[in-house]
Design a protein around this motif. Structure first.
Motif, PDB file in Angstrom:
ATOM      1  N   ILE A  94       0.848  -1.395   0.069  1.00  0.00           N
ATOM      2  CA  ILE A  94      -0.107  -0.033  -0.026  1.00  0.00           C
ATOM      3  C   ILE A  94       0.803   1.323  -0.001  1.00  0.00           C
ATOM      4  O   ILE A  94       1.618   1.394   0.966  1.00  0.00           O
ATOM      5  N   HIS A  95       0.662   2.003  -1.050  1.00  0.00           N
ATOM      6  CA  HIS A  95       1.696   3.246  -1.083  1.00  0.00           C
ATOM      7  C   HIS A  95       1.036   4.712  -0.610  1.00  0.00           C
ATOM      8  O   HIS A  95       1.734   5.363  -0.777  1.00  0.00           O
ATOM      9  N   VAL A 152       5.727  -1.238  10.136  1.00  0.00           N
ATOM     10  CA  VAL A 152       6.717  -1.208   9.338  1.00  0.00           C
ATOM     11  C   VAL A 152       6.866  -0.271   8.071  1.00  0.00           C
ATOM     12  O   VAL A 152       6.200  -0.671   7.264  1.00  0.00           O
ATOM     13  N   ILE A 153       7.255   0.955   7.933  1.00  0.00           N
ATOM     14  CA  ILE A 153       7.367   1.780   6.740  1.00  0.00           C
ATOM     15  C   ILE A 153       8.673   1.479   5.949  1.00  0.00           C
ATOM     16  O   ILE A 153       9.552   1.726   6.352  1.00  0.00           O
ATOM     17  N   GLU A 154       8.301   1.225   4.659  1.00  0.00           N
ATOM     18  CA  GLU A 154       9.113   0.764   3.741  1.00  0.00           C
ATOM     19  C   GLU A 154       9.875   1.927   2.998  1.00  0.00           C
ATOM     20  O   GLU A 154      11.030   2.217   2.448  1.00  0.00           O
ATOM     21  N   ASN A 180      14.851  10.059   7.630  1.00  0.00           N
ATOM     22  CA  ASN A 180      14.263   9.193   8.249  1.00  0.00           C
ATOM     23  C   ASN A 180      14.612   7.573   8.262  1.00  0.00           C
ATOM     24  O   ASN A 180      13.785   6.822   8.810  1.00  0.00           O
ATOM     25  N   GLY A 181      15.614   7.308   7.648  1.00  0.00           N
ATOM     26  CA  GLY A 181      16.071   6.108   7.358  1.00  0.00           C
ATOM     27  C   GLY A 181      15.369   5.136   6.475  1.00  0.00           C
ATOM     28  O   GLY A 181      15.154   3.730   6.954  1.00  0.00           O
ATOM     29  N   LEU A 182      14.567   5.756   5.501  1.00  0.00           N
ATOM     30  CA  LEU A 182      13.839   4.821   4.677  1.00  0.00           C
ATOM     31  C   LEU A 182      14.436   4.864   3.241  1.00  0.00           C
ATOM     32  O   LEU A 182      14.893   5.747   2.908  1.00  0.00           O
ATOM     33  N   LYS A 183      14.416   3.662   2.798  1.00  0.00           N
ATOM     34  CA  LYS A 183      15.220   3.459   1.575  1.00  0.00           C
ATOM     35  C   LYS A 183      14.042   3.474   0.622  1.00  0.00           C
ATOM     36  O   LYS A 183      14.664   3.627  -0.668  1.00  0.00           O
ATOM     37  N   GLY A 184      12.808   2.973   0.462  1.00  0.00           N
ATOM     38  CA  GLY A 184      11.825   2.927  -0.507  1.00  0.00           C
ATOM     39  C   GLY A 184      11.456   4.195  -0.852  1.00  0.00           C
ATOM     40  O   GLY A 184      11.008   5.231  -0.205  1.00  0.00           O
ATOM     41  N   LEU A 185      11.486   4.470  -2.355  1.00  0.00           N
ATOM     42  CA  LEU A 185      10.888   5.835  -2.935  1.00  0.00           C
ATOM     43  C   LEU A 185      10.069   5.514  -4.114  1.00  0.00           C
ATOM     44  O   LEU A 185      10.574   4.840  -5.235  1.00  0.00           O
ATOM     45  N   SER A 186       8.985   5.745  -3.950  1.00  0.00           N
ATOM     46  CA  SER A 186       7.671   5.437  -4.954  1.00  0.00           C
ATOM     47  C   SER A 186       7.454   6.747  -5.721  1.00  0.00           C
ATOM     48  O   SER A 186       6.719   7.621  -5.238  1.00  0.00           O
TER      49      SER A 186
END
Length: 217
Positions: A94-95, A152-154, A180-186
């Protein structure tokens, strides 16, 4: 244009900016597309698809998932709280987590269902009143709130304003994710996915360039 050409362009742009092509996931956005077009893309071996509406996906994808193994379904449209349970049972990712009420509902349902889709937070980088998404100034706090709920936020997702340079919005999203230490970028769609890849997109959402123009009639 078609799937093969878009795949080639994704690979070429990733290589151009020194990234591994497999670090970019191509989401084929199948919303409002007739089933024969969707099936044709499935027949070509593609397995990652995006839908905007829970109801439309529920009528389309259970049959395809039975017929084709390994389908991964992404919700890329706004999610109403009362559709959250159905969405969590249907979608793998879910984005569009974009407000505290929805985050709390997802956390509660994850406990009840015993599983949770992978989650991205939608950021309204253009601060457009008509568009969903948490405002950039509120993003850090909301990410923390989601994590405090046990989610858990990707990564993060954005849809830049149509009339503005998209790369500025992609850069802003990347900056918020990084701190924020997040790797995913949609980020990135049919018209700007190469720019998004250059800015670090891990997921690009391409519809009409793969399937042809949508018919909303």
């Amino acid at each position: 244009m078609g799937l093969a050409e878009i795949r080639d362009r994704v690979v070429a742009e990733a290589k151009r900016v020194g990234r591994a092509p497999e670090s970019v996931t191509l989401i084929a956005v199948s919303k409002v597309q007739p089933n024969d077009r969707v099936e044709a893309v499935l027949e070509q071996g593609h397995r990652v698809f995006g839908e905007n509406k829970v109801q439309e996906a529920a009528g389309k994808w259970p049959g395809f998932k039975e017929k084709f193994e390994g389908v991964e379904l992404h919700l890329i449209g706004p999610l109403q709280t009362n559709k959250a349970r159905q969405a969590m049972e249907l979608f793998d990712v879910i984005h569009t987590v974009d407000r505290p009420k929805l985050a709390k509902t997802i956390a509660r349902l994850a406990g009840e269902l015993g599983h949770c889709p992978r989650l991205f937070i939608q950021v309204n980088t253009g601060e457009e009143p008509q568009k969903a998404g948490i405002l950039p100034a509120d993003a850090d706090g909301f990410i923390k709130e989601c994590r405090d709920l046990g989610l858990v936020i990707e990564g993060l997702m954005c849809i830049p304003p149509a009339e503005e340079e998209p790369s500025l919005h992609f850069a802003l999203l990347k900056k918020i994710a990084h701190r924020n230490g997040l790797k995913g970028l949609s980020m990135g769609m049919s018209g700007d996915f190469e720019s998004a890849i250059a800015q670090g997109a891990t997921h690009v959402r391409v519809g009409s360039a793969i399937f042809g123009e949508r018919d909303y009639s």
